[in-house]
Design a protein around this motif. Structure first.
Motif, mmCIF file in Angstrom:
data_model
loop_
_atom_site.group_PDB
_atom_site.id
_atom_site.type_symbol
_atom_site.label_atom_id
_atom_site.label_comp_id
_atom_site.label_asym_id
_atom_site.label_seq_id
_atom_site.Cartn_x
_atom_site.Cartn_y
_atom_site.Cartn_z
ATOM 1 N N ALA A 142 -1.972 3.308 -8.988
ATOM 2 C CA ALA A 142 -0.670 3.241 -9.665
ATOM 3 C C ALA A 142 0.157 2.097 -9.094
ATOM 4 O O ALA A 142 0.842 1.385 -9.831
ATOM 5 N N GLU A 143 0.079 1.918 -7.793
ATOM 6 C CA GLU A 143 0.856 0.872 -7.132
ATOM 7 C C GLU A 143 0.455 -0.518 -7.616
ATOM 8 O O GLU A 143 1.300 -1.383 -7.835
ATOM 9 N N CYS A 144 -0.840 -0.733 -7.799
ATOM 10 C CA CYS A 144 -1.309 -2.028 -8.291
ATOM 11 C C CYS A 144 -0.913 -2.222 -9.750
ATOM 12 O O CYS A 144 -0.469 -3.298 -10.139
ATOM 13 N N ALA A 145 -1.033 -1.184 -10.570
ATOM 14 C CA ALA A 145 -0.630 -1.282 -11.980
ATOM 15 C C ALA A 145 0.850 -1.628 -12.083
ATOM 16 O O ALA A 145 1.251 -2.457 -12.905
ATOM 17 N N TYR A 168 9.293 -7.002 -21.436
ATOM 18 C CA TYR A 168 8.353 -5.995 -20.941
ATOM 19 C C TYR A 168 7.080 -6.652 -20.416
ATOM 20 O O TYR A 168 6.639 -7.667 -20.945
ATOM 21 N N GLY A 169 6.518 -6.033 -19.392
ATOM 22 C CA GLY A 169 5.208 -6.409 -18.886
ATOM 23 C C GLY A 169 4.324 -5.172 -18.951
ATOM 24 O O GLY A 169 4.764 -4.082 -18.574
ATOM 25 N N VAL A 170 3.113 -5.324 -19.448
ATOM 26 C CA VAL A 170 2.188 -4.199 -19.576
ATOM 27 C C VAL A 170 0.901 -4.541 -18.832
ATOM 28 O O VAL A 170 0.354 -5.632 -19.007
ATOM 29 N N SER A 171 0.429 -3.602 -18.011
ATOM 30 C CA SER A 171 -0.777 -3.868 -17.230
ATOM 31 C C SER A 171 -1.820 -2.774 -17.408
ATOM 32 O O SER A 171 -1.499 -1.629 -17.729
ATOM 33 N N ALA A 179 -2.175 1.754 -23.364
ATOM 34 C CA ALA A 179 -1.192 0.743 -22.964
ATOM 35 C C ALA A 179 -0.193 0.489 -24.086
ATOM 36 O O ALA A 179 1.018 0.374 -23.846
ATOM 37 N N VAL A 180 -0.684 0.421 -25.315
ATOM 38 C CA VAL A 180 0.210 0.229 -26.464
ATOM 39 C C VAL A 180 1.143 1.428 -26.596
ATOM 40 O O VAL A 180 2.349 1.275 -26.797
ATOM 41 N N GLU A 181 0.606 2.626 -26.466
ATOM 42 C CA GLU A 181 1.421 3.836 -26.569
ATOM 43 C C GLU A 181 2.469 3.887 -25.452
ATOM 44 O O GLU A 181 3.614 4.274 -25.681
ATOM 45 N N ALA A 182 2.098 3.469 -24.249
ATOM 46 C CA ALA A 182 3.056 3.447 -23.136
ATOM 47 C C ALA A 182 4.177 2.447 -23.397
ATOM 48 O O ALA A 182 5.349 2.709 -23.081
ATOM 49 N N PRO A 211 13.354 -3.409 -18.772
ATOM 50 C CA PRO A 211 14.743 -3.470 -18.305
ATOM 51 C C PRO A 211 15.202 -2.202 -17.585
ATOM 52 O O PRO A 211 16.112 -2.252 -16.764
ATOM 53 N N ASN A 212 14.559 -1.070 -17.881
ATOM 54 C CA ASN A 212 14.968 0.197 -17.268
ATOM 55 C C ASN A 212 14.046 0.645 -16.142
ATOM 56 O O ASN A 212 14.049 1.810 -15.761
ATOM 57 N N GLY A 213 13.236 -0.272 -15.623
ATOM 58 C CA GLY A 213 12.343 0.077 -14.526
ATOM 59 C C GLY A 213 10.889 0.014 -14.931
ATOM 60 O O GLY A 213 10.544 -0.494 -16.004
ATOM 61 N N THR A 214 10.040 0.533 -14.072
ATOM 62 C CA THR A 214 8.596 0.489 -14.287
ATOM 63 C C THR A 214 8.019 1.888 -14.248
ATOM 64 O O THR A 214 8.320 2.666 -13.344
ATOM 65 N N ASP A 215 7.195 2.190 -15.243
ATOM 66 C CA ASP A 215 6.479 3.466 -15.295
ATOM 67 C C ASP A 215 4.989 3.191 -15.231
ATOM 68 O O ASP A 215 4.520 2.159 -15.724
ATOM 69 N N VAL A 216 4.272 4.129 -14.641
ATOM 70 C CA VAL A 216 2.812 4.032 -14.577
ATOM 71 C C VAL A 216 2.220 5.306 -15.155
ATOM 72 O O VAL A 216 2.657 6.406 -14.825
#
Length: 162
Positions: free
Chosen positions: A77-80, A95-98, A148-151, A123-128
């Motif tokens: 999760a940390e790397c993502a 947005y950045g998606v990994s 990834a698209v759904e996230a 803009p509101n933070g990062t979720d994994v």
């Protein structure tokens, strides 16, 4: 998983919010970027992406801290999180998606095939989103792209990922 989001719908949702996206991929090998760019009008929302298959590329291109790699590994999760934030920073996107994980056929870093992490930085933070997928290499990769698209859609709509 819900009905897959069509690329044209994703483009429309991003345009509506005047948002842009960048990708950082490992196990999906560019498939997420291809998905982001397949619909007409995608040039207005998709800035680009980095396929950082090798660990060194994650560190050098995306700025993933070596400490993250050493402490948690690249299948984490940390790397993502660091990859998504790195893509956003690198390309100046909203947005950045990994995607990072194990598509198989062998385990990696002691993690089983199908272990995947999807990161979305915005803009509101990062979720994994952690995933435990079944199937062969191709199906795991395809399901990772869909997740990834759904996230990303969940982040756009301000709803937490399931």
């Amino acid at each position: 998983m819900n009905e897959p989001i069509q690329a044209v719908d994703l483009v429309a949702r991003l345009k509506e919010r005047r948002a842009t996206v960048a990708t950082a991929e490992s196990l999906t090998g560019g498939r997420l970027a291809a998905r982001m760019s397949e619909a007409p009008g995608s040039s207005e929302i998709f800035l680009g992406g980095a396929v950082t298959y090798a660990t060194e590329a994650k560190v050098k291109v995306l700025g993933v801290a070596q400490e993250v790699v050493d402490e948690h590994g690249v299948v984490s999760a940390e790397c993502a999180r660091a990859m998504a934030e790195g893509a956003r920073r690198l390309l100046g996107s909203t947005y950045g998606v990994s995607t990072t994980g194990v598509a198989g056929p062998d385990t990696q870093e002691g993690k089983p095939v199908g272990t995947v992490f999807v990161g979305v930085a915005g803009p509101n933070g990062t979720d994994v989103v952690p995933l435990a997928l079944d199937g062969d290499r191709e199906s795991i990769t395809n399901e990772s792209v869909a997740a990834a698209v759904e996230a990303l859609v969940a982040a756009l709509e301000g709803r937490p990922e399931e």
